[in-house]
Design an enzyme around this catalytic site. Structure first.
Site, mmCIF file in Angstrom:
data_model
loop_
_atom_site.group_PDB
_atom_site.id
_atom_site.type_symbol
_atom_site.label_atom_id
_atom_site.label_comp_id
_atom_site.label_asym_id
_atom_site.label_seq_id
_atom_site.Cartn_x
_atom_site.Cartn_y
_atom_site.Cartn_z
ATOM 1 N N ILE A 50 -82.567 -3.079 -45.421
ATOM 2 C CA ILE A 50 -83.887 -3.517 -44.955
ATOM 3 C C ILE A 50 -84.432 -2.580 -43.883
ATOM 4 O O ILE A 50 -85.607 -2.216 -43.894
ATOM 5 C CB ILE A 50 -83.802 -4.960 -44.423
ATOM 6 C CG1 ILE A 50 -83.446 -5.921 -45.565
ATOM 7 C CG2 ILE A 50 -85.124 -5.387 -43.783
ATOM 8 C CD1 ILE A 50 -83.147 -7.333 -45.117
ATOM 9 N N CYS A 51 -83.575 -2.188 -42.939
ATOM 10 C CA CYS A 51 -84.046 -1.334 -41.840
ATOM 11 C C CYS A 51 -84.459 0.054 -42.331
ATOM 12 O O CYS A 51 -85.353 0.667 -41.764
ATOM 13 C CB CYS A 51 -82.971 -1.226 -40.764
ATOM 14 S SG CYS A 51 -82.751 -2.764 -39.844
ATOM 15 N N THR A 52 -83.810 0.532 -43.384
ATOM 16 C CA THR A 52 -84.221 1.807 -43.973
ATOM 17 C C THR A 52 -85.627 1.671 -44.543
ATOM 18 O O THR A 52 -86.491 2.535 -44.331
ATOM 19 C CB THR A 52 -83.241 2.232 -45.087
ATOM 20 O OG1 THR A 52 -81.948 2.418 -44.512
ATOM 21 C CG2 THR A 52 -83.697 3.518 -45.764
#
Length: 365
Positions: A50-52
């Site tokens: 998700i953070c990517t």
């Protein structure tokens, strides 16, 4: 899986086959003799962290997945939630039972759709698209750089923006930039569709509307938390803002005021070149790719990736067809007859391959 259940129920054999690029599979299901199709499942697809997706993309696949998520989060989910709020008496009760911060996210999106971002004209939709462009490709990037400046180093002394992390830069909107206008026209038309408003392809008219749009000034804020990894995201116990939740419950328009109102969720369809779906995906993805200096993708490549299309290969398909037909012979003729058929065929064919000895008939138990 439905066909599998019916075949097992009626004791009918099922032959299942398929290809995936150079890969292929054939499965024979004989009720009460082999496992059924539903007995096993394909492994789950590898997902992108998700953070990517949210903050640190480094490949066009990341920006395309982000654009697909944008499409769902702008033109499908909010409209569905609004319709459920209007039509389902238990919507609020069910929403408040969702885990974590989801109740707040759902109600915030509904509040935007019904109050702060509710559009009543084509001009409103163009204004929304311009402001959303500014948030995604300028404001959010500036906030990210405020939290993690280009020269920031980690606790170990290495540059923060290194390895897979690409340091982004904000974009400045320009009506002369074709990609910028592609986004505005596609986003405004899709947003208009969710409200049942007639859109337009007239770019000159859109530019005239944009001249009168006043974009709010943005200043990066201190104290905004941006998660660096999914582990960091999971460890941060996102607290539910109860006061804001209560405020939303009381400020959402009453059901009486919305008795004749409804929205129109949009289902993504990649194969219609006139519906603005792929126009939005390509523009949204390539703008984000430009933020992070990732090489852009043309429409064809974007459609393959966003639609998760793996091209079929004629030779792989032919091989799998041949294999599943052999299994069909086994089922239709029975193993004994098939073995005789195979051996007779091979005894005729082997001389062509330099073999002279016939194959002995197999012994069956």
């Amino acid at each position: 899986m439905y066909i599998d259940r019916r075949c097992v129920y009626y004791r009918k054999p099922l032959l299942e086959s398929g290809t995936l690029g150079t890969k292929g599979n054939v499965q024979v299901v004989i009720p009460f003799l082999t496992e059924s199709y539903s007995s096993s499942q394909d492994p789950p697809e590898k997902s992108i962290p998700i953070c990517t997706l949210k903050n640190f993309p480094n490949a066009i696949e990341h920006t395309l997945q982000w654009a697909r998520d944008e499409f769902e989060g702008l033109f499908k989910q909010p409209a569905e939630n609004v319709n459920q709020y209007i039509q389902d008496s238990k919507f609020m009760e069910r929403t408040l039972k969702l885990p974590g911060a989801q109740p707040l996210e759902v109600l915030e999106a509904a509040f935007k759709s019904l109050v702060t971002e509710r559009s009543k004209s084509w001009e409103d939709c163009v204004t929304w698209a311009r402001n959303h462009w500014q948030i995604q490709y300028n404001n959010n990037i500036r906030q990210l750089l405020h939290n993690f400046p280009p020269d920031q180093v980690t606790t170990s002394g290495t540059p923060f923006w290194s390895g897979p992390k690409r340091c982004p830069h904000p974009l400045e909107f320009d009506t002369m930039n074709t990609l910028h206008m592609d986004y505005i026209v596609a986003a405004a038309n899709l947003f208009a569709q969710t409200y049942g408003i007639k859109g337009s392809r007239d770019r000159a008219h859109v530019v005239d509307i944009l001249k009168g749009v006043k974009v709010p000034t943005f200043t990066p804020k201190s104290g905004v938390k941006i998660h660096v990894s999914d582990q960091d995201l999971q460890n941060s116990n996102a607290s539910l803002d109860d006061s804001r939740l209560e405020e939303l419950k009381t400020t959402l328009p009453s059901l009486e005021a919305l008795s004749t109102f409804r929205m129109y969720p949009i289902e993504f369809e990649k194969d219609d070149d006139t519906n603005f779906h792929m126009d939005f995906i390509v523009a949204a993805s390539n703008l984000r790719a430009e933020n992070y200096d990732i090489p852009p993708a043309d429409r064809h490549k974007s459609k393959l990736i966003a639609g998760k299309i793996i091209p079929a290969i004629a030779t792989a398909t032919a091989a799998v067809v041949g294999l599943v037909c052999l299994e069909l012979y086994k089922v239709a003729f029975g193993h004994t007859k098939l073995d005789s058929f195979k051996n007779g065929f091979m005894n005729l064919a082997l001389p062509f391959f330099g073999f002279s000895e016939p194959i002995a008939a197999p012994k069956h138990t």
